[in-house]
Design a protein around this motif. Structure first.
Motif, PDB file in Angstrom:
ATOM      1  N   ALA A  17      16.959   4.300  -1.178  1.00 54.69           N
ATOM      2  CA  ALA A  17      17.453   3.967   0.379  1.00 54.69           C
ATOM      3  C   ALA A  17      17.454   2.455   0.656  1.00 54.69           C
ATOM      4  O   ALA A  17      16.776   1.616   0.012  1.00 54.69           O
ATOM      5  N   ARG A  18      18.240   2.233   1.617  1.00 59.36           N
ATOM      6  CA  ARG A  18      18.471   0.752   2.111  1.00 59.36           C
ATOM      7  C   ARG A  18      16.914   0.382   2.748  1.00 59.36           C
ATOM      8  O   ARG A  18      16.462   1.124   3.592  1.00 59.36           O
ATOM      9  N   GLY A  19      16.363  -0.697   2.316  1.00 58.20           N
ATOM     10  CA  GLY A  19      14.872  -0.855   2.761  1.00 58.20           C
ATOM     11  C   GLY A  19      13.686  -0.394   1.947  1.00 58.20           C
ATOM     12  O   GLY A  19      12.750  -0.676   2.183  1.00 58.20           O
ATOM     13  N   ALA A  20      14.134   0.304   0.834  1.00 51.82           N
ATOM     14  CA  ALA A  20      12.979   0.958   0.085  1.00 51.82           C
ATOM     15  C   ALA A  20      12.138   0.053  -0.459  1.00 51.82           C
ATOM     16  O   ALA A  20      10.677   0.039  -0.557  1.00 51.82           O
ATOM     17  N   ALA A  21      12.647  -1.160  -0.812  1.00 55.40           N
ATOM     18  CA  ALA A  21      11.713  -2.139  -1.259  1.00 55.40           C
ATOM     19  C   ALA A  21      11.888  -3.467  -0.599  1.00 55.40           C
ATOM     20  O   ALA A  21      10.930  -4.191  -0.394  1.00 55.40           O
ATOM     21  N   ASP A  22      12.828  -3.769  -0.061  1.00 55.22           N
ATOM     22  CA  ASP A  22      12.897  -4.919   0.969  1.00 55.22           C
ATOM     23  C   ASP A  22      13.384  -4.804   2.521  1.00 55.22           C
ATOM     24  O   ASP A  22      14.303  -4.539   2.813  1.00 55.22           O
ATOM     25  N   ASP A  23      12.421  -4.503   3.282  1.00 54.47           N
ATOM     26  CA  ASP A  23      11.000  -4.813   2.819  1.00 54.47           C
ATOM     27  C   ASP A  23      10.202  -3.555   3.481  1.00 54.47           C
ATOM     28  O   ASP A  23       8.923  -3.657   3.380  1.00 54.47           O
ATOM     29  N   LYS A  24      10.885  -2.268   3.830  1.00 52.90           N
ATOM     30  CA  LYS A  24      10.107  -1.269   4.516  1.00 52.90           C
ATOM     31  C   LYS A  24       9.121  -0.789   3.635  1.00 52.90           C
ATOM     32  O   LYS A  24       7.967  -0.196   4.075  1.00 52.90           O
ATOM     33  N   GLY A  25       9.387  -0.574   2.298  1.00 51.90           N
ATOM     34  CA  GLY A  25       8.457   0.020   1.392  1.00 51.90           C
ATOM     35  C   GLY A  25       7.163  -0.853   1.204  1.00 51.90           C
ATOM     36  O   GLY A  25       6.265   0.138   1.308  1.00 51.90           O
ATOM     37  N   GLN A  26       7.096  -2.064   1.589  1.00 46.16           N
ATOM     38  CA  GLN A  26       5.971  -2.893   1.064  1.00 46.16           C
ATOM     39  C   GLN A  26       5.491  -2.900   2.839  1.00 46.16           C
ATOM     40  O   GLN A  26       3.951  -2.912   2.589  1.00 46.16           O
ATOM     41  N   VAL A  27       5.860  -3.029   3.947  1.00 44.34           N
ATOM     42  CA  VAL A  27       5.347  -2.710   5.234  1.00 44.34           C
ATOM     43  C   VAL A  27       4.708  -1.526   5.242  1.00 44.34           C
ATOM     44  O   VAL A  27       3.400  -1.432   5.685  1.00 44.34           O
ATOM     45  N   HIS A  28       5.308  -0.370   4.579  1.00 45.16           N
ATOM     46  CA  HIS A  28       4.760   0.932   4.702  1.00 45.16           C
ATOM     47  C   HIS A  28       3.469   1.152   4.046  1.00 45.16           C
ATOM     48  O   HIS A  28       2.329   1.449   4.111  1.00 45.16           O
TER      49      HIS A  28
ATOM     50  N   ALA B 297      -2.277   1.490   3.530  1.00 45.09           N
ATOM     51  CA  ALA B 297      -3.380   1.075   2.868  1.00 45.09           C
ATOM     52  C   ALA B 297      -4.638   0.697   4.047  1.00 45.09           C
ATOM     53  O   ALA B 297      -5.562   1.028   3.945  1.00 45.09           O
ATOM     54  N   ALA B 298      -4.007   0.400   5.332  1.00 39.61           N
ATOM     55  CA  ALA B 298      -4.954   0.465   6.359  1.00 39.61           C
ATOM     56  C   ALA B 298      -5.493   1.759   6.704  1.00 39.61           C
ATOM     57  O   ALA B 298      -6.612   2.002   6.985  1.00 39.61           O
ATOM     58  N   ALA B 299      -4.714   2.568   6.862  1.00 41.77           N
ATOM     59  CA  ALA B 299      -4.936   4.070   7.076  1.00 41.77           C
ATOM     60  C   ALA B 299      -6.122   4.462   6.133  1.00 41.77           C
ATOM     61  O   ALA B 299      -6.957   5.122   6.412  1.00 41.77           O
ATOM     62  N   ALA B 300      -5.860   4.312   4.882  1.00 41.02           N
ATOM     63  CA  ALA B 300      -6.713   4.935   3.672  1.00 41.02           C
ATOM     64  C   ALA B 300      -8.329   4.114   4.070  1.00 41.02           C
ATOM     65  O   ALA B 300      -9.373   4.748   3.856  1.00 41.02           O
ATOM     66  N   ILE B 301      -8.112   2.728   4.429  1.00 38.10           N
ATOM     67  CA  ILE B 301      -9.416   2.227   4.621  1.00 38.10           C
ATOM     68  C   ILE B 301     -10.184   2.573   5.929  1.00 38.10           C
ATOM     69  O   ILE B 301     -11.273   3.032   5.727  1.00 38.10           O
ATOM     70  N   MET B 302      -9.423   2.809   7.097  1.00 36.57           N
ATOM     71  CA  MET B 302      -9.882   3.304   8.049  1.00 36.57           C
ATOM     72  C   MET B 302     -10.390   4.805   8.059  1.00 36.57           C
ATOM     73  O   MET B 302     -11.613   5.030   8.681  1.00 36.57           O
ATOM     74  N   THR B 303      -9.742   5.515   7.283  1.00 36.29           N
ATOM     75  CA  THR B 303     -10.036   7.062   7.143  1.00 36.29           C
ATOM     76  C   THR B 303     -11.353   7.109   6.593  1.00 36.29           C
ATOM     77  O   THR B 303     -12.424   7.951   6.787  1.00 36.29           O
ATOM     78  N   THR B 304     -11.587   6.281   5.604  1.00 35.57           N
ATOM     79  CA  THR B 304     -12.715   6.770   4.408  1.00 35.57           C
ATOM     80  C   THR B 304     -13.667   5.923   4.715  1.00 35.57           C
ATOM     81  O   THR B 304     -14.995   6.010   4.374  1.00 35.57           O
ATOM     82  N   ARG B 305     -13.571   4.504   5.232  1.00 36.98           N
ATOM     83  CA  ARG B 305     -14.608   3.815   5.656  1.00 36.98           C
ATOM     84  C   ARG B 305     -14.974   3.255   6.898  1.00 36.98           C
ATOM     85  O   ARG B 305     -16.104   2.875   7.452  1.00 36.98           O
ATOM     86  N   GLY B 306     -14.076   3.735   7.886  1.00 36.45           N
ATOM     87  CA  GLY B 306     -13.960   3.099   9.190  1.00 36.45           C
ATOM     88  C   GLY B 306     -14.065   1.692   9.564  1.00 36.45           C
ATOM     89  O   GLY B 306     -14.364   1.443  10.780  1.00 36.45           O
ATOM     90  N   ALA B 307     -13.941   0.969   8.525  1.00 38.23           N
ATOM     91  CA  ALA B 307     -14.112  -0.343   8.729  1.00 38.23           C
ATOM     92  C   ALA B 307     -13.210  -1.250   7.855  1.00 38.23           C
ATOM     93  O   ALA B 307     -13.471  -0.915   6.618  1.00 38.23           O
ATOM     94  N   PHE B 308     -12.855  -2.544   8.051  1.00 39.91           N
ATOM     95  CA  PHE B 308     -12.129  -3.091   6.962  1.00 39.91           C
ATOM     96  C   PHE B 308     -13.161  -4.261   6.150  1.00 39.91           C
ATOM     97  O   PHE B 308     -14.080  -4.266   6.990  1.00 39.91           O
ATOM     98  N   PRO B 309     -12.958  -4.599   5.112  1.00 41.18           N
ATOM     99  CA  PRO B 309     -14.107  -5.513   4.364  1.00 41.18           C
ATOM    100  C   PRO B 309     -13.848  -7.173   5.156  1.00 41.18           C
ATOM    101  O   PRO B 309     -14.582  -7.957   5.062  1.00 41.18           O
ATOM    102  N   ILE B 310     -12.500  -7.315   5.342  1.00 40.08           N
ATOM    103  CA  ILE B 310     -12.084  -8.404   6.173  1.00 40.08           C
ATOM    104  C   ILE B 310     -11.559  -8.255   7.526  1.00 40.08           C
ATOM    105  O   ILE B 310     -11.446  -7.043   7.807  1.00 40.08           O
ATOM    106  N   ASN B 311     -11.094  -9.187   8.003  1.00 39.22           N
ATOM    107  CA  ASN B 311     -10.523  -9.250   9.400  1.00 39.22           C
ATOM    108  C   ASN B 311      -9.005  -9.437   9.009  1.00 39.22           C
ATOM    109  O   ASN B 311      -8.632 -10.234   8.188  1.00 39.22           O
ATOM    110  N   VAL B 312      -8.127  -8.571   9.672  1.00 37.96           N
ATOM    111  CA  VAL B 312      -6.689  -8.410   9.363  1.00 37.96           C
ATOM    112  C   VAL B 312      -6.008  -8.470  10.487  1.00 37.96           C
ATOM    113  O   VAL B 312      -6.341  -7.989  11.576  1.00 37.96           O
ATOM    114  N   LYS B 313      -4.807  -9.505  10.744  1.00 36.62           N
ATOM    115  CA  LYS B 313      -3.889  -9.384  11.815  1.00 36.62           C
ATOM    116  C   LYS B 313      -2.621  -9.180  10.968  1.00 36.62           C
ATOM    117  O   LYS B 313      -2.301  -9.663  10.043  1.00 36.62           O
ATOM    118  N   TYR B 314      -1.693  -8.360  11.764  1.00 35.53           N
ATOM    119  CA  TYR B 314      -0.519  -7.708  11.107  1.00 35.53           C
ATOM    120  C   TYR B 314       0.650  -8.366  11.805  1.00 35.53           C
ATOM    121  O   TYR B 314       0.547  -8.178  13.165  1.00 35.53           O
TER     122      TYR B 314
END
Ligand SMILES: [Zn+2]
Length: 468
Positions: free
Chosen positions: A121-132, A137-154
């Motif tokens: 698809a258009r955007g699959a790699a550049d860059d929606k796939g990487q944004v997704h 990754a954020a969802a996996a961290i928050m669901t399983t640990r409830g907290a990030f190991p570092i501070n993040v700004k997107y």
């Protein structure tokens, strides 16, 4: 598949359990035709921004907002509760390139399909796939640990494919809110053969125009030839003096700010699996030439250049016309490397051209704009953290690559926000970015999610890998 040991068991379990839903979500994102260059898609760009903001909100991120710029919106989100830990600013873009020529697509560009382990698809790699992948990754961290190991700004941009209009102003306006220790840009890819890669330098650009004017009108070469300066000849003299046959640029001071590669860096480059003969063949030229003393890979990514991009003046029709042209012009650009400054290089270029300009013509030199180069040391702690995570995820140490082109946002993060940049991209080479049948390897996409989680975990540690 990625090495299962790379992330914690609970993150891995979560990612296994949610794989099907994640692919559906990825497809939903790709269905929105967020083509930033075309005005008729402005509403779609905004819809993609809202979709992304909703996804980041459900991932558990905070301060999620669709923020206005002078062009398309920026999507911002953060999580800032890892006291004492570093802060990473993550960048990607949710807009895409136009899709024409449509007839060359195997399936419609905004109807994503999985074919042979690739998302097409258009955007699959550049860059929606990487944004997704970052959102997942954020969802996996928050669901399983409830907290990030570092501070993040997107910061997810909506105008990257149309010149990043409005982004620099937005970054400057929000400089304090965007303070961080490192910027992670996920908009590049792996090296040939799908080898994990971290891009550590990008070239900048100086772009100038030389205008040489003699008489107000073309003159008869019988009546004036030999008695007046010919602007086209004068321009040729000037251009010929800019660069020697050894490929070295002759502008005084041109190389002053060039940081040479270390022996270690040169050795690492020499080991990259680069097929020089294939590169020559694909570029349809007989022989590769360049600055003496450097390999082709070094020349095209780590050394500054000077090229005439356009040249015109005088009679260009068929047959003959015996004139001394009134004027002649050239567009000249230089690819720059760290730490050359485009304005400083332009001034040196202009001063040298004016100094060597032959008498009898008026020469003007105009700055047409440029951009800064960027470079992050291989041994920067944040580069090393990302490298450890890539190796743990993909089972081999990443190579450090240098791009001959520019990613203007990278220079903006360096110059506006003062951040070191880690270019952590996951697309496979030849993924047809900007072309028909763009695709993303699902193995790279899934690996990206794990490597992103791993990078945050590694950034929380000391440089030697022990906990902070
Ligand atoms: Zn991109």
């Amino acid at each position: 598949m990625p090495d299962r040991a790379a992330t914690s068991p609970s993150v891995e379990q979560h990612l296994d359990d949610t794989r099907d839903a994640r692919l559906e979500s990825y497809k939903d994102f790709l269905r929105i035709p967020s083509i930033s260059a075309l005005p008729e898609h402005a509403a779609d760009v905004r819809r993609a921004a809202e979709w992304l903001a909703d996804t980041l909100r459900s991932a558990g991120l905070e301060h999620v907002a669709v923020e206005e710029t002078s062009r398309h919106p920026v999507v911002y989100a953060d999580w800032l509760h890892a006291e004492g830990a570093p802060t990473a600013l993550v960048y990607g873009h949710y807009d895409v390139q136009p899709v024409d020529p449509l007839e060359l697509w195997t399936s419609p560009p905004f109807e994503p399909a999985v074919v042979d382990g690739r998302m097409l698809a258009r955007g699959a790699a550049d860059d929606k796939g990487q944004v997704h992948a970052h959102a997942m990754a954020a969802a996996a961290i928050m669901t399983t640990r409830g907290a990030f190991p570092i501070n993040v700004k997107y910061v997810f941009e909506g105008a990257e494919e149309s010149g990043s209009d409005g982004l620099d102003e937005w970054l400057a306006t929000h400089r304090e809110r965007l303070a961080a220790d490192v910027a992670i840009i996920s908009d590049t890819g792996f090296f040939e053969g799908n080898i994990p890669a971290i891009t550590v330098s990008l070239r900048g650009l100086m772009y100038g125009q030389i205008d040489v004017v003699g008489s107000a009108v073309d003159l008869h070469s019988g009546g004036y030839g030999g008695a007046v300066q010919n602007p086209a000849n004068a321009l040729a003299q000037i251009l010929a003096a800019l660069k020697g046959p050894d490929g070295r640029i002759r502008i005084p001071g041109f190389y002053d700010a060039v940081v040479a590669l270390t022996e270690e860096e040169r050795a690492a480059m020499a080991e990259l699996p680069f097929d020089e003969e294939a590169y020559r063949r694909e570029s349809h030229i007989g022989e590769l030439v360049g600055e003496v003393g450097y390999s082709t890979l070094e020349r095209r990514a780590t050394r500054p250049t000077l090229d005439v991009n356009g040249l015109w003046g005088g009679f260009q029709g068929e047959g003959t016309k015996t004139i001394i042209p009134a004027h002649a012009h050239a567009k000249v650009s230089c690819r720059l490397v760290a730490t050359q400054d485009p304005i400083d290089v332009f001034e040196k270029f202009r001063d040298f051209v004016l100094e060597i300009a032959p008498p009898g013509v008026d020469v003007t030199v105009t700055d047409l704009g440029g951009g800064r180069p960027s470079r992050t040391p291989i041994d920067h702690p944040m580069t090393r953290a990302a490298a450890r995570a890539l190796e743990a995820t993909f089972g081999r140490a990443p190579v450090f690559t240098r791009e001959g082109g520019s990613i203007p946002v990278s220079a903006s993060f360096e110059s506006i926000l003062g951040l070191p940049v880690v270019l952590l991209g996951f697309a496979q080479p030849h993924e047809n970015a900007h072309a028909p049948d763009e695709w993303m390897s699902l193995e790279n996409y899934e690996g990206a999610i794990r490597a992103i989680v791993g990078t945050f975990d590694e950034m929380a540690k000391r440089d030697d890998g022990t906990p902070e």
